[in-house]
Each structure stands twice: as structure tokens, then as C-alpha cells.
Design an enzyme around this catalytic site. Structure first.
Site, PDB file in Angstrom:
ATOM      1  N   LYS A  76       7.717   5.776   2.366  1.00  0.00           N
ATOM      2  CA  LYS A  76       8.397   4.561   2.819  1.00  0.00           C
ATOM      3  C   LYS A  76       9.062   3.848   1.653  1.00  0.00           C
ATOM      4  CE  LYS A  76       5.184   3.973   6.691  1.00  0.00           C
ATOM      5  NZ  LYS A  76       4.282   5.108   6.317  1.00  0.00           N
ATOM      6  N   CYS A  98      -1.016   3.153  11.814  1.00  0.00           N
ATOM      7  CA  CYS A  98      -0.959   4.335  12.675  1.00  0.00           C
ATOM      8  C   CYS A  98      -2.221   4.390  13.532  1.00  0.00           C
ATOM      9  CB  CYS A  98      -0.754   5.619  11.875  1.00  0.00           C
ATOM     10  SG  CYS A  98      -1.997   5.921  10.602  1.00  0.00           S
ATOM     11  N   CYS A 135       0.881  -1.181   0.000  1.00  0.00           N
ATOM     12  CA  CYS A 135       0.000   0.000   0.000  1.00  0.00           C
ATOM     13  C   CYS A 135       0.908   1.218   0.000  1.00  0.00           C
ATOM     14  CB  CYS A 135      -0.919  -0.014   1.213  1.00  0.00           C
ATOM     15  SG  CYS A 135      -1.928  -1.518   1.344  1.00  0.00           S
ATOM     16  N   ALA A 136       1.536   1.470  -1.133  1.00  0.00           N
ATOM     17  CA  ALA A 136       2.762   2.264  -1.169  1.00  0.00           C
ATOM     18  C   ALA A 136       2.569   3.774  -1.189  1.00  0.00           C
ATOM     19  CB  ALA A 136       3.596   1.852  -2.384  1.00  0.00           C
ATOM     20  N   ASP A 157      -4.980  -3.810  -7.199  1.00  0.00           N
ATOM     21  CA  ASP A 157      -5.373  -4.341  -5.895  1.00  0.00           C
ATOM     22  C   ASP A 157      -4.450  -5.505  -5.567  1.00  0.00           C
ATOM     23  OD1 ASP A 157      -6.542  -5.465  -3.685  1.00  0.00           O
ATOM     24  OD2 ASP A 157      -8.581  -5.460  -4.486  1.00  0.00           O
ATOM     25  N   ASP A 200       2.007  -1.468   5.182  1.00  0.00           N
ATOM     26  CA  ASP A 200       1.619  -0.317   5.995  1.00  0.00           C
ATOM     27  C   ASP A 200       0.131  -0.136   5.733  1.00  0.00           C
ATOM     28  OD1 ASP A 200       1.961   1.937   7.677  1.00  0.00           O
ATOM     29  OD2 ASP A 200       2.040   3.231   5.925  1.00  0.00           O
TER      30      ASP A 200
END
Length: 294
Positions: A112, A225, A106-107, A157, A174
Site C-alpha cells: 500500500k 481484512c 502499519c506499513a 511503535d 491498515d
């Protein structure tokens, strides 16, 4: 749900939060273009004051600046990125080498991904995937700005993707999550337990895809997060019950993950994961797990 509900919940988890904690502004040096020492000198010459983040290799807190760092020549030419301190920790835990094949699931927007590329010295290979086209534009722009050349980008996806016979040495997930109040002023007004549980289920679907795409003895780093156990420890418990995995110990700030939570006793290995509580770390809320596929 109310602010009082969540604060009472966190207190039951062992942390008396106020709901007003803040994170410090931070940046990450792009070592593909400049060293940490050099950028520090450049920024100080421009009148900015920065101090080293002690739990990541190339991060600085922004103590003072009279100008927009994001509009500076140094930023525009990819010498550094604006990146919150806890967010920088995820790639550090991934611990890549220059020969690895890495998947960033999930860039976008790419902070990151760029950090991983710098750690790999632009060698090896990174596959960066994001579902939303508008976010992929930001990802591509960041990769170009930072001089990353070892990355292939897909707007797709990940749950439905196949790479043939290729399995990955390292995967960063992430995961999209409920977030936390430190970085979202209206967080308490937006969130409820039903939404948190919905996000947790979506995260499990991504974890299933990650385990399918990871080679044996490969490493998956799962981060959010979010401060909510449903999205963190309980997902790790689900993973341990459905796959052969080992949780490696993560050293860093914050606290060990919870292993007794919401009336459940969890796999003791989950204590090897790490929680960033805002009152302890002075960052956003954050969770990190380092998982070895067995």
C-alpha cells in the site's frame, strides 16, 4: 469456536457465507515505472492473461499464467506488485494528492505504501512505520524495487511516536487484525471471540494515535481484512463517541457497513463505511472507513 459458529454469525449479519469462498489472484501496476496498458501488453506477450479490476485504477486479475509472475523481469524491476484486489482498495479510498504529507502507520510489507507513492507521483512526503524489524526489511525492499523516493521509513511503535509540530494530511491505518478465512485456510481453527476482542482493543490504541497525529480536516482511512464487527463497526462507534469525526461515504463494491449489530444500534453515519463480503465481491473479507477529523 467453530466454523459453524462464525458462519451462523455472518448469516445473522445478513450474509449466508459457505466458508469456502476464494479470492482471485491479482496484481497492481506500478505507474512510477510503466503504464497499465504497457504492462498488460508485456504480460500477454509472455503468455499471461489478465483482466481489469473494475473498482481500482491500476489493478488486474490474473486469469492465467504458465510461469511465476513473481520471478519475472517485470516484477523484479518493480513494474508491478502482487496485491490482492480488496487490499488495493485502501489506498484508492485515501485519495492522496502530490502535495500531501502522509503517514502509513502499519506499513510493512509495503504494497500500500508503494501504491500511495505512485498515486502521489513520488512527490509530497510519506512516513512509513512498522514495529517489527524483519517486516521493515520487506518494506524497504519493496520501496527500492518500485522506485519510491518520497518515503521515510521507521522501525518503531506509532503509538509512541511524535513528529514535533508536524501533523499529517492523510493517514492510512491498515490495522493488524484477525484476518479472514478466505486468505487463511486454518482461520476457523485459530480464532475465537476473546482473541477478536483483544485485537479490537489494540486497534483502538492505534486509532487514538492516528487521531493525535492527524491535522484538523485531515483524512484517516481505517481498514482491516476482518469480517468481525468488533474490529470494524464497533471500533468506528467507539471513535464517534470519543472524537469529533465525520464518516465520508465510500463508493465501491460490497455493502454498506452494519449499523444494527450484536444488539447495538450504531451511529447512522457508519453506514458510509464499506464491507467486502466474499460472496459478493469475490475477494477476501475487507472493511474500509474514511474518517474526517473535525
Amino acid at each position: 469456536m467453530s466454523k459453524d459458529f462464525f458462519l451462523k454469525r455472518y448469516k445473522e449479519f445478513g450474509h449466508a457465507l459457505k466458508g469456502t469462498e476464494k479470492t482471485r489472484r491479482a496484481l497492481r501496476v506500478n505507474t512510477l515505472k510503466i503504464s497499465a496498458e504497457e504492462i498488460k501488453k508485456k504480460l500477454e506477450k509472455l503468455g499471461a492473461k489478465v483482466s481489469k479490476i473494475d473498482f481500482v485504477k491500476n489493478g488486474f486479475y490474473i486469469e492465467k499464467t504458465d510461469f511465476s509472475l513473481g520471478a519475472s523481469f517485470e516484477y523484479l524491476f518493480g513494474m508491478f506488485s502482487m496485491q490482492e484486489a480488496a487490499a488495493q482498495f485502501a489506498a484508492e479510498v485515501l485519495d492522496v494528492s502530490s502535495s500531501d504529507i502522509v503517514l502509513d502507520m502499519c506499513a510493512a510489507p509495503g504494497g500500500k505504501t508503494c501504491q500511495i507513492a505512485a498515486m502521489m507521483e513520488n512527490k509530497g512526503a510519506i512516513v512509513a512505520v512498522d514495529l517489527k524489524r524483519d517486516r521493515v526489511y520487506a518494506l524497504e525492499n519493496n520501496l527500492e524495487r518500485c522506485g519510491v523516493v518520497n518515503c521515510a521509513v521507521y522501525c518503531d511503535d506509532t503509538k509512541k511516536m511524535s513528529f514535533g509540530d508536524v501533523l499529517f494530511d492523510r493517514i492510512l491505518l491498515d490495522a493488524p487484525c484477525s484476518g479472514n478465512y478466505v486468505t487463511d485456510y486454518d482461520w476457523f481453527k485459530k480464532r475465537d471471540i476473546e482473541g477478536i476482542k483483544f485485537n479490537a482493543q489494540k486497534q483502538r490504541e492505534l486509532l487514538m494515535a492516528a487521531m493525535r497525529l492527524l491535522k484538523k480536516d485531515g483524512i484517516l482511512v481505517y481498514t482491516t481484512c476482518s469480517l468481525e464487527p468488533e474490529e470494524n463497526e464497533l471500533n468506528m462507534q467507539w471513535l464517534s463517541e470519543n472524537y469529533k469525526v465525520r464518516f465520508e461515504k465510500i463508493n465501491g463494491p460490497g455493502s454498506a457497513a452494519l449499523i444494527s449489530v450484536l444488539g447495538q444500534e450504531l451511529d447512522k453515519q457508519i453506514a458510509n463505511c464499506r464491507r467486502f463480503w466474499p460472496n459478493e465481491t469475490h475477494t477476501q473479507g475487507f472493511f474500509a472507513a474514511k474518517i474526517v477529523k473535525q
